[in-house]
Design a protein around this motif. Structure first.
Motif, PDB file in Angstrom:
ATOM      1  N   ARG A 169       1.063  -1.385  -0.051  1.00 17.29           N
ATOM      2  CA  ARG A 169       0.055  -0.227  -0.244  1.00 17.29           C
ATOM      3  C   ARG A 169       0.778   1.298  -0.009  1.00 17.29           C
ATOM      4  NH1 ARG A 169      -3.428   3.256   2.492  1.00 17.29           N
ATOM      5  NH2 ARG A 169      -2.611   3.040   4.721  1.00 17.29           N
ATOM      6  N   ARG A 228       2.407   1.623  -3.463  1.00 16.84           N
ATOM      7  CA  ARG A 228       1.312   2.360  -4.336  1.00 16.84           C
ATOM      8  C   ARG A 228       1.122   3.509  -4.346  1.00 16.84           C
ATOM      9  NH1 ARG A 228      -2.397  -2.758  -3.099  1.00 16.84           N
ATOM     10  NH2 ARG A 228      -2.026  -4.068  -4.831  1.00 16.84           N
ATOM     11  N   MET A 229       1.346   4.324  -3.229  1.00 19.84           N
ATOM     12  CA  MET A 229       1.435   5.892  -2.975  1.00 19.84           C
ATOM     13  C   MET A 229       2.495   6.324  -3.749  1.00 19.84           C
ATOM     14  SD  MET A 229       0.936   6.539   1.112  1.00 19.84           S
ATOM     15  CE  MET A 229      -0.232   5.521   1.946  1.00 19.84           C
ATOM     16  N   ALA A 268      -7.279  10.845  -3.284  1.00 19.71           N
ATOM     17  CA  ALA A 268      -6.260  10.233  -2.700  1.00 19.71           C
ATOM     18  C   ALA A 268      -5.220  11.175  -1.900  1.00 19.71           C
ATOM     19  CB  ALA A 268      -5.506   9.319  -3.665  1.00 19.71           C
ATOM     20  N   VAL A 323      -5.448   9.480   1.401  1.00 21.45           N
ATOM     21  CA  VAL A 323      -4.378   8.401   1.629  1.00 21.45           C
ATOM     22  C   VAL A 323      -3.072   9.137   1.864  1.00 21.45           C
ATOM     23  CG1 VAL A 323      -3.002   6.722   0.216  1.00 21.45           C
ATOM     24  CG2 VAL A 323      -5.316   6.976  -0.350  1.00 21.45           C
ATOM     25  N   LEU A 352      -7.633   1.067  -5.779  1.00 20.27           N
ATOM     26  CA  LEU A 352      -6.357   0.194  -5.174  1.00 20.27           C
ATOM     27  C   LEU A 352      -5.036   0.762  -5.516  1.00 20.27           C
ATOM     28  CD1 LEU A 352      -5.956  -2.578  -3.758  1.00 20.27           C
ATOM     29  CD2 LEU A 352      -5.889  -3.318  -6.125  1.00 20.27           C
ATOM     30  N   ALA A 353      -5.192   1.214  -6.882  1.00 18.15           N
ATOM     31  CA  ALA A 353      -3.499   1.763  -7.328  1.00 18.15           C
ATOM     32  C   ALA A 353      -3.262   2.966  -6.711  1.00 18.15           C
ATOM     33  CB  ALA A 353      -3.808   2.158  -8.919  1.00 18.15           C
ATOM     34  N   SER A 354      -4.067   3.791  -6.066  1.00 20.98           N
ATOM     35  CA  SER A 354      -3.722   4.990  -5.457  1.00 20.98           C
ATOM     36  C   SER A 354      -3.469   4.796  -4.111  1.00 20.98           C
ATOM     37  CB  SER A 354      -5.002   6.007  -5.738  1.00 20.98           C
ATOM     38  OG  SER A 354      -6.072   5.758  -4.830  1.00 20.98           O
ATOM     39  N   GLY A 355      -3.487   3.511  -3.473  1.00 18.08           N
ATOM     40  CA  GLY A 355      -2.986   3.303  -2.263  1.00 18.08           C
ATOM     41  C   GLY A 355      -4.172   3.204  -1.049  1.00 18.08           C
ATOM     42  N   MET A 356      -5.609   3.240  -1.687  1.00 22.23           N
ATOM     43  CA  MET A 356      -6.361   3.086  -0.591  1.00 22.23           C
ATOM     44  C   MET A 356      -6.663   1.802   0.111  1.00 22.23           C
ATOM     45  SD  MET A 356      -9.839   5.280  -2.279  1.00 22.23           S
ATOM     46  CE  MET A 356      -9.387   6.896  -3.168  1.00 22.23           C
ATOM     47  N   THR A 357      -7.030   2.121   1.667  1.00 23.75           N
ATOM     48  CA  THR A 357      -7.027   0.842   2.199  1.00 23.75           C
ATOM     49  C   THR A 357      -8.392   0.104   1.557  1.00 23.75           C
ATOM     50  OG1 THR A 357      -8.496   1.714   3.794  1.00 23.75           O
ATOM     51  CG2 THR A 357      -6.275   1.514   4.296  1.00 23.75           C
ATOM     52  N   GLN A 375     -11.467   2.317   2.575  1.00 27.13           N
ATOM     53  CA  GLN A 375     -11.434   3.471   1.989  1.00 27.13           C
ATOM     54  C   GLN A 375     -11.952   3.289   0.577  1.00 27.13           C
ATOM     55  OE1 GLN A 375      -7.420   4.712   2.429  1.00 27.13           O
ATOM     56  NE2 GLN A 375      -7.855   6.380   3.546  1.00 27.13           N
ATOM     57  N   LEU A 378     -15.276   5.704  -0.186  1.00 29.03           N
ATOM     58  CA  LEU A 378     -14.903   6.721  -1.005  1.00 29.03           C
ATOM     59  C   LEU A 378     -15.284   6.563  -2.394  1.00 29.03           C
ATOM     60  CD1 LEU A 378     -11.573   7.665   0.434  1.00 29.03           C
ATOM     61  CD2 LEU A 378     -13.806   8.896   0.904  1.00 29.03           C
TER      62      LEU A 378
END
Lengths: 247, 220
Positions: free
Chosen positions: A78, A81-82, A106, A110, B124-129, B132, B136
Motif C-alpha cells: 500500500r 502504491r502511493m 487520494a 491516503v 487500489l492503485a492510489s493506495g487506498m485501504t 477507503q 469513497l
C-alpha cells in the motif's frame, strides 16, 4: 547501474494464468528518470508486465523490487502504491466526483494532506494538463482526451516517483491522442521515471530511452529507439514493426 | 347510507391515527435498523470471502423464501420458549428489520457488483485501504445504482408491516379490525385503511420512479 539509481528491477519473473505462460522469465531494470516504452502484439503480456509493478497483478515466480520495496512483501504494497502512479486505458475516473475531486481524493485520504493544500496542488496540476477551466466538471461532461488528462493529473497529485501507463491512448479518438501524448512528453522531459505500454511509436522516438518488444510473455528485444526502429535484431520485431508502421 | 357510515368510520379517527402512527413508527424504525444491517450484509455478499458470502446467502434466502407471517410467529411465539421474551412491538421490529436487512443486503450487493472493476483498481492503485475503497469509491456509486430499488423496497416493507397486526400490535390494519366490529361495513373500513397505506406509499413510488429516470440520465 548503482543500486540507488534503480527504480524498477524484475529478476526472473514468471506468471501463469492457468496453463498460459503470460510472463516468461522477465528480467529488466528501469533506472531513475528513465522512460521505457513497452510494445508488442495483443496478448503478449505487456499490460500484465506493468500491472505487476504496482501489485495489481500477482506473479508466481521471481523477484520484483520497486523503489527499494520487494513486491513479495504484501504489507509494504500500500505504501508503495502511493509512490507509483497508474494510468489506465479506460481512464477509470470516479464518475461521482468532479475533476478536481478526482485529483484530490487520494492525496487527502491516503496521503493525509489537508483540503486546502490538496486543492492547491490539484488546481495547479489540472492547469498544467490544460484543464484549468474544467475543474468542476464531472467525467461524463469531459471528452476522452480530457478524461485521460484528468487521470494523469490524479496520479501526479500523489507526487509519485514512477508513472505507469497502460495503453493510455488506445481508447481515444485519433484527434485526442496528441493532447494526451503532449502531457506525457512534458512529464518525460521533467525527468519522471516512466513505463509506457503503447503503440505510439512517435512518442517512443521522441522521449523513450529504451523500447522493449514483448511477444508471448517474453521480452524479445530491448534497444534505444533509434536502433529499435532502424535496425531491429529479431525477425519477430521486424514483423511487428512492419504491421504497425506501414499504414 | 354511505355518508352515515363514512361519518361513523371517521369518528374513529383517533384509532386510525394511532394505527397509522404505529405503522409509520414500526416501518421507519425497522427500515433504519434493517438498512444498517443490510448494507453490512451487502458488503459481505459482494466481498471476497466466498464461504462467508455463501453462508450469509443461505441465511438471506431462508427469510426471502418463507412467509413473513411465519417469521413473525417464530419471533413472537417461539423465541420466548428459548427464554427470549419480547413485547409485540419489539418482536415486530426484530422480524421486520431482519426481513428488510435481507432484501436490502441483496440489493446493495447487486449494486456493488455493478460498479465496474476498473473503479476498484483505480482506488487500489492510489493506495487506498479496502475500507477507503468501499467508503469513497465503491459504495457511493453502488448507492446511486440501487436507490430506486431501495425506495421500492421501502414500499414493500411498509406494506409487509401490516402482518404484525397478527400478534396484536395496533397498527393501521388492526385499527381496521377494531373499527369493523362496531361499523359493519368491511369494504368501507378497509377501503379507508388501504387509503392510509396508499397515502404513505404513493409518494415513495413516485420518488422511486423519478430517481430511476434520473439515474438513467446520469448514466449517459
Amino acid at each position: 547501474m548503482g543500486k540507488e539509481a534503480r527504480m524498477i528491477e524484475f529478476s526472473g519473473v514468471n506468471k501463469w494464468f492457468g496453463p498460459l505462460h503470460v510472463l516468461n522469465d522477465i528480467s529488466l531494470t528501469v533506472g531513475k528518470g528513465e522512460v521505457v516504452v513497452v510494445c508488442g502484439p495483443s496478448g503478449s503480456g505487456k499490460s500484465t508486465l506493468i500491472r505487476c509493478v504496482n501489485g495489481l497483478e500477482p506473479f508466481q515466480q521471481g523477484r520484483l523490487v520497486v523503489d527499494g520495496t520487494d513486491l513479495s512483501n504484501r504489507r509494504a504494497l500500500r505504501a508503495l502504491r502511493m509512490e507509483v502512479g497508474f494510468v489506465f486505458q479506460s481512464f477509470n475516473l470516479y464518475p461521482h466526483k468532479t475533476a478536481l475531486e478526482n485529483v484530490t481524493l487520494a492525496p487527502i485520504h491516503v496521503r493525509g494532506l489537508n483540503r486546502t493544500e490538496a486543492e492547491a496542488r490539484g488546481r495547479a496540476l489540472l492547469e498544467k494538463v490544460g484543464l484549468g477551466d474544467k475543474m468542476g466538471n464531472y467525467p461524463h461532461q469531459l471528452s476522452g482526451g480530457q478524461q485521460q488528462r484528468v487521470a494523469i493529473a490524479r496520479s501526479l497529485c500523489m507526487q509519485p516517483k514512477v508513472m505507469l501507463f497502460d495503453e493510455p491512448t488506445s481508447a481515444l479518438d485519433p484527434e485526442m491522442i496528441n493532447e494526451v501524448l503532449d502531457v506525457m512528453v512534458g512529464l518525460a522531459r521533467e525527468g519522471m521515471t516512466m513505463m509506457v505500454v503503447t503503440h505510439e511509436m512517435g512518442f517512443a522516438r521522441k522521449v523513450a530511452d529504451r523500447v522493449i518488444f514483448m511477444d508471448r510473455g517474453a521480452i524479445v528485444e530491448t534497444a534505444p529507439p533509434e536502433t529499435f526502429f532502424t535496425a531491429p535484431l529479431h525477425a519477430r520485431t521486424r514483423d511487428f514493426l512492419g504491421k504497425i508502421l506501414h499504414h | 347510507m354511505f355518508w352515515f357510515y363514512a361519518e361513523r368510520i371517521l369518528g374513529y379517527w383517533p384509532v386510525l391515527l394511532k394505527g397509522l402512527g404505529m405503522t409509520l413508527g414500526l416501518s421507519l424504525l425497522s427500515l433504519l435498523i434493517g438498512a444498517a444491517i443490510g448494507f453490512a450484509f451487502g458488503i459481505i455478499r459482494a466481498g471476497g470471502n466466498r464461504w462467508l458470502s455463501r453462508a450469509l446467502g443461505l441465511y438471506i434466502d431462508l427469510f426471502r423464501g418463507t412467509p413473513f407471517l411465519v417469521q413473525v410467529f417464530i419471533v413472537f411465539f417461539i423465541l420466548p420458549a428459548a427464554g427470549i421474551e419480547l413485547s409485540a412491538f419489539a418482536a415486530g421490529v426484530v422480524a421486520l428489520s431482519n426481513l428488510a436487512a435481507c432484501f436490502i443486503g441483496e440489493i446493495v450487493a447487486a449494486g456493488l457488483k455493478a460498479v465496474p472493476q476498473g473503479q476498484r483498481e483505480a482506488a487500489l492503485a492510489s493506495g487506498m485501504t479496502p475500507a477507503q475503497q468501499m467508503r469513497l469509491v465503491l459504495m457511493p456509486q453502488a448507492v446511486r445504482i440501487v436507490t430506486p430499488s431501495l425506495v421500492g423496497q421501502f414500499v414493500l416493507l411498509i406494506k409487509d408491516s401490516s402482518v404484525v397486526s397478527a400478534i396484536g400490535l395496533l397498527d393501521l390494519t388492526r385499527s381496521g379490525w377494531m373499527i369493523v366490529q362496531s361499523v359493519p361495513q368491511g369494504l368501507m373500513v378497509f377501503g379507508t385503511v388501504g387509503l392510509g397505506y396508499f397515502i404513505i406509499c404513493y409518494p415513495l413510488i413516485l420518488l422511486s420512479r423519478r430517481l430511476e429516470r434520473r439515474g438513467q440520465d446520469a448514466l449517459l
